[in-house]
Design a protein around this motif. Structure first.
Motif, PDB file in Angstrom:
ATOM      1  N   PHE A  82      53.065  10.402  62.234  1.00  0.00           N
ATOM      2  CA  PHE A  82      52.439   9.936  60.994  1.00  0.00           C
ATOM      3  C   PHE A  82      52.670   8.439  60.806  1.00  0.00           C
ATOM      4  O   PHE A  82      51.743   7.679  60.491  1.00  0.00           O
ATOM      5  N   CYS A  83      53.898   8.011  61.009  1.00  0.00           N
ATOM      6  CA  CYS A  83      54.234   6.599  60.804  1.00  0.00           C
ATOM      7  C   CYS A  83      53.578   5.702  61.844  1.00  0.00           C
ATOM      8  O   CYS A  83      53.169   4.576  61.541  1.00  0.00           O
ATOM      9  N   GLN A  84      53.455   6.178  63.058  1.00  0.00           N
ATOM     10  CA  GLN A  84      52.802   5.376  64.092  1.00  0.00           C
ATOM     11  C   GLN A  84      51.325   5.159  63.770  1.00  0.00           C
ATOM     12  O   GLN A  84      50.794   4.058  63.944  1.00  0.00           O
ATOM     13  N   ARG A  85      50.664   6.177  63.286  1.00  0.00           N
ATOM     14  CA  ARG A  85      49.243   6.052  62.974  1.00  0.00           C
ATOM     15  C   ARG A  85      49.009   5.141  61.776  1.00  0.00           C
ATOM     16  O   ARG A  85      48.108   4.290  61.798  1.00  0.00           O
ATOM     17  N   VAL A  86      49.809   5.306  60.739  1.00  0.00           N
ATOM     18  CA  VAL A  86      49.607   4.450  59.565  1.00  0.00           C
ATOM     19  C   VAL A  86      49.991   3.003  59.874  1.00  0.00           C
ATOM     20  O   VAL A  86      49.375   2.057  59.350  1.00  0.00           O
ATOM     21  N   SER A  87      50.976   2.807  60.722  1.00  0.00           N
ATOM     22  CA  SER A  87      51.340   1.441  61.113  1.00  0.00           C
ATOM     23  C   SER A  87      50.209   0.784  61.904  1.00  0.00           C
ATOM     24  O   SER A  87      49.868  -0.385  61.690  1.00  0.00           O
ATOM     25  N   GLY A  88      49.593   1.533  62.814  1.00  0.00           N
ATOM     26  CA  GLY A  88      48.451   0.995  63.549  1.00  0.00           C
ATOM     27  C   GLY A  88      47.273   0.690  62.647  1.00  0.00           C
ATOM     28  O   GLY A  88      46.566  -0.312  62.842  1.00  0.00           O
ATOM     29  N   ALA A  89      47.051   1.534  61.635  1.00  0.00           N
ATOM     30  CA  ALA A  89      45.966   1.289  60.694  1.00  0.00           C
ATOM     31  C   ALA A  89      46.208   0.016  59.888  1.00  0.00           C
ATOM     32  O   ALA A  89      45.278  -0.762  59.635  1.00  0.00           O
ATOM     33  N   VAL A  90      47.447  -0.217  59.494  1.00  0.00           N
ATOM     34  CA  VAL A  90      47.773  -1.429  58.741  1.00  0.00           C
ATOM     35  C   VAL A  90      47.555  -2.669  59.599  1.00  0.00           C
ATOM     36  O   VAL A  90      47.026  -3.690  59.130  1.00  0.00           O
ATOM     37  N   VAL A  91      47.946  -2.615  60.861  1.00  0.00           N
ATOM     38  CA  VAL A  91      47.730  -3.755  61.763  1.00  0.00           C
ATOM     39  C   VAL A  91      46.232  -4.036  61.914  1.00  0.00           C
ATOM     40  O   VAL A  91      45.792  -5.191  61.851  1.00  0.00           O
ATOM     41  N   ALA A  92      45.433  -2.991  62.084  1.00  0.00           N
ATOM     42  CA  ALA A  92      43.980  -3.176  62.196  1.00  0.00           C
ATOM     43  C   ALA A  92      43.390  -3.770  60.916  1.00  0.00           C
ATOM     44  O   ALA A  92      42.461  -4.585  60.970  1.00  0.00           O
ATOM     45  N   SER A  93      43.936  -3.382  59.772  1.00  0.00           N
ATOM     46  CA  SER A  93      43.439  -3.925  58.515  1.00  0.00           C
ATOM     47  C   SER A  93      43.760  -5.406  58.372  1.00  0.00           C
ATOM     48  O   SER A  93      42.930  -6.194  57.896  1.00  0.00           O
ATOM     49  N   PHE A  94      44.953  -5.807  58.793  1.00  0.00           N
ATOM     50  CA  PHE A  94      45.293  -7.227  58.736  1.00  0.00           C
ATOM     51  C   PHE A  94      44.446  -8.036  59.720  1.00  0.00           C
ATOM     52  O   PHE A  94      44.113  -9.199  59.449  1.00  0.00           O
ATOM     53  N   ILE A  95      44.090  -7.449  60.845  1.00  0.00           N
ATOM     54  CA  ILE A  95      43.172  -8.123  61.769  1.00  0.00           C
ATOM     55  C   ILE A  95      41.812  -8.321  61.103  1.00  0.00           C
ATOM     56  O   ILE A  95      41.178  -9.382  61.230  1.00  0.00           O
ATOM     57  N   THR A  96      41.357  -7.309  60.364  1.00  0.00           N
ATOM     58  CA  THR A  96      40.102  -7.430  59.620  1.00  0.00           C
ATOM     59  C   THR A  96      40.174  -8.556  58.597  1.00  0.00           C
ATOM     60  O   THR A  96      39.234  -9.356  58.465  1.00  0.00           O
ATOM     61  N   ALA A  97      41.284  -8.634  57.879  1.00  0.00           N
ATOM     62  CA  ALA A  97      41.443  -9.703  56.889  1.00  0.00           C
ATOM     63  C   ALA A  97      41.438 -11.075  57.556  1.00  0.00           C
ATOM     64  O   ALA A  97      40.850 -12.035  57.041  1.00  0.00           O
ATOM     65  N   LEU A  98      42.076 -11.179  58.722  1.00  0.00           N
ATOM     66  CA  LEU A  98      42.099 -12.450  59.446  1.00  0.00           C
ATOM     67  C   LEU A  98      40.693 -12.853  59.891  1.00  0.00           C
ATOM     68  O   LEU A  98      40.307 -14.034  59.787  1.00  0.00           O
ATOM     69  N   ILE A  99      39.907 -11.883  60.358  1.00  0.00           N
ATOM     70  CA  ILE A  99      38.531 -12.193  60.761  1.00  0.00           C
ATOM     71  C   ILE A  99      37.707 -12.632  59.554  1.00  0.00           C
ATOM     72  O   ILE A  99      36.881 -13.555  59.653  1.00  0.00           O
ATOM     73  N   PHE A 100      37.934 -12.009  58.410  1.00  0.00           N
ATOM     74  CA  PHE A 100      37.227 -12.419  57.199  1.00  0.00           C
ATOM     75  C   PHE A 100      37.569 -13.861  56.828  1.00  0.00           C
ATOM     76  O   PHE A 100      36.692 -14.621  56.382  1.00  0.00           O
ATOM     77  N   ILE A 101      38.812 -14.251  56.992  1.00  0.00           N
ATOM     78  CA  ILE A 101      39.199 -15.634  56.698  1.00  0.00           C
ATOM     79  C   ILE A 101      38.464 -16.601  57.612  1.00  0.00           C
ATOM     80  O   ILE A 101      37.977 -17.661  57.182  1.00  0.00           O
ATOM     81  N   VAL A 102      38.353 -16.247  58.891  1.00  0.00           N
ATOM     82  CA  VAL A 102      37.603 -17.094  59.829  1.00  0.00           C
ATOM     83  C   VAL A 102      36.125 -17.147  59.440  1.00  0.00           C
ATOM     84  O   VAL A 102      35.479 -18.200  59.523  1.00  0.00           O
ATOM     85  N   LEU A 103      35.568 -16.020  58.990  1.00  0.00           N
ATOM     86  CA  LEU A 103      34.173 -16.002  58.559  1.00  0.00           C
ATOM     87  C   LEU A 103      33.943 -16.907  57.358  1.00  0.00           C
ATOM     88  O   LEU A 103      32.920 -17.602  57.275  1.00  0.00           O
ATOM     89  N   VAL A 104      34.879 -16.914  56.434  1.00  0.00           N
ATOM     90  CA  VAL A 104      34.772 -17.814  55.280  1.00  0.00           C
ATOM     91  C   VAL A 104      34.792 -19.274  55.739  1.00  0.00           C
ATOM     92  O   VAL A 104      34.011 -20.113  55.261  1.00  0.00           O
ATOM     93  N   ALA A 105      35.672 -19.590  56.688  1.00  0.00           N
ATOM     94  CA  ALA A 105      35.748 -20.956  57.207  1.00  0.00           C
ATOM     95  C   ALA A 105      34.451 -21.341  57.920  1.00  0.00           C
ATOM     96  O   ALA A 105      33.957 -22.466  57.775  1.00  0.00           O
ATOM     97  N   VAL A 106      33.878 -20.423  58.690  1.00  0.00           N
ATOM     98  CA  VAL A 106      32.616 -20.698  59.403  1.00  0.00           C
ATOM     99  C   VAL A 106      31.492 -20.978  58.412  1.00  0.00           C
ATOM    100  O   VAL A 106      30.718 -21.935  58.583  1.00  0.00           O
ATOM    101  N   SER A 107      31.391 -20.166  57.370  1.00  0.00           N
ATOM    102  CA  SER A 107      30.345 -20.383  56.368  1.00  0.00           C
ATOM    103  C   SER A 107      30.541 -21.700  55.632  1.00  0.00           C
ATOM    104  O   SER A 107      29.572 -22.408  55.340  1.00  0.00           O
ATOM    105  N   ALA A 108      31.793 -22.044  55.332  1.00  0.00           N
ATOM    106  CA  ALA A 108      32.051 -23.305  54.646  1.00  0.00           C
ATOM    107  C   ALA A 108      31.661 -24.501  55.516  1.00  0.00           C
ATOM    108  O   ALA A 108      31.077 -25.479  55.029  1.00  0.00           O
TER     109      ALA A 108
END
Length: 209
Positions: A177-203
């Motif tokens: 259970f902990c391994q799966r939720v930890s992997g999901a959290v890492v994937a979510s932070f990767i998504t947030a990082l990509i969104f930050i790059v997308l904001v920079a690209v649009s700016a």
């Protein structure tokens, strides 16, 4: 009657009429040049649009992977008592439920934003679509970051516990259970990082004239 004779008798001075149009030099019309965009700027913005599209594809995969991994996380221990059954589900904790909703909404928005990203590639100097993507990407950054941060606090407690509050570390028993939720959290932070790059690209694309 002779006109020359009449003018002499009357004392009038004859006035020679000239064509005003022929006396003035007519200047040729000056061609007005239309303001054209520099080709280098167009190519630069088109490359930014292609990069934006690729990032959105990667963000879709990361966001949906995070939401799916968390939503399908469940583990039941092989032992139980007469009154207790040791089972862990993601929906037992509101933070994990919010995590799934936030990442699912971000993934759905990314899918809907793909046509607008294509428009920015075809028409690199368009402002409306690029500005809309900038606004909604910024909102998505806050949403995904909030969901990932809330889940991170629960994952930390699951791994380490809290002796002051007498919270035990459940990952010693619910390791899958902990391994799966930890992997999901890492994937979510990767998504947030990509969104930050997308904001920079649009700016950058909006600032570059």
């Amino acid at each position: 009657m002779d006109s020359s004779h009449s003018t002499k008798e009357s004392g009038d001075i004859p006035i020679r009429m000239t064509d005003s149009k022929s006396s003035k030099a007519v200047s040729p019309p000056v061609p007005i040049k239309k303001a054209t965009k520099h080709p280098f700027v167009s190519r630069w913005k088109r490359c930014l649009g292609v990069f934006d599209f690729i990032l959105r594809i990667c963000a879709i995969a990361a966001a949906l992977a995070a939401a799916t991994a968390m939503a399908t996380t469940s583990q039941q221990l092989p032992f139980f008592t007469q009154f207790f059954q040791f089972k862990a589900d993601y929906d037992d904790l509101p933070a994990f439920t919010f995590f799934v909703i936030a990442n699912a909404m971000a993934g759905a928005y990314l899918v809907l934003s793909l046509p607008f990203s294509i428009v920015c590639i075809v028409r690199p100097h368009i402002i409306g679509a690029r500005l809309m993507l900038l606004i909604f990407d910024t909102i998505a950054v806050a949403l995904v970051t909030a969901g990932a941060s809330a889940a991170t606090s629960i994952v930390y407690l699951a791994h380490n516990g809290n002796s002051d509050a007498n919270w035990v570390a459940i990952c010693r028993q619910f390791d899958d259970f902990c391994q799966r939720v930890s992997g999901a959290v890492v994937a979510s932070f990767i998504t947030a990082l990509i969104f930050i790059v997308l904001v920079a690209v649009s700016a950058v694309a909006l600032r570059r004239k």
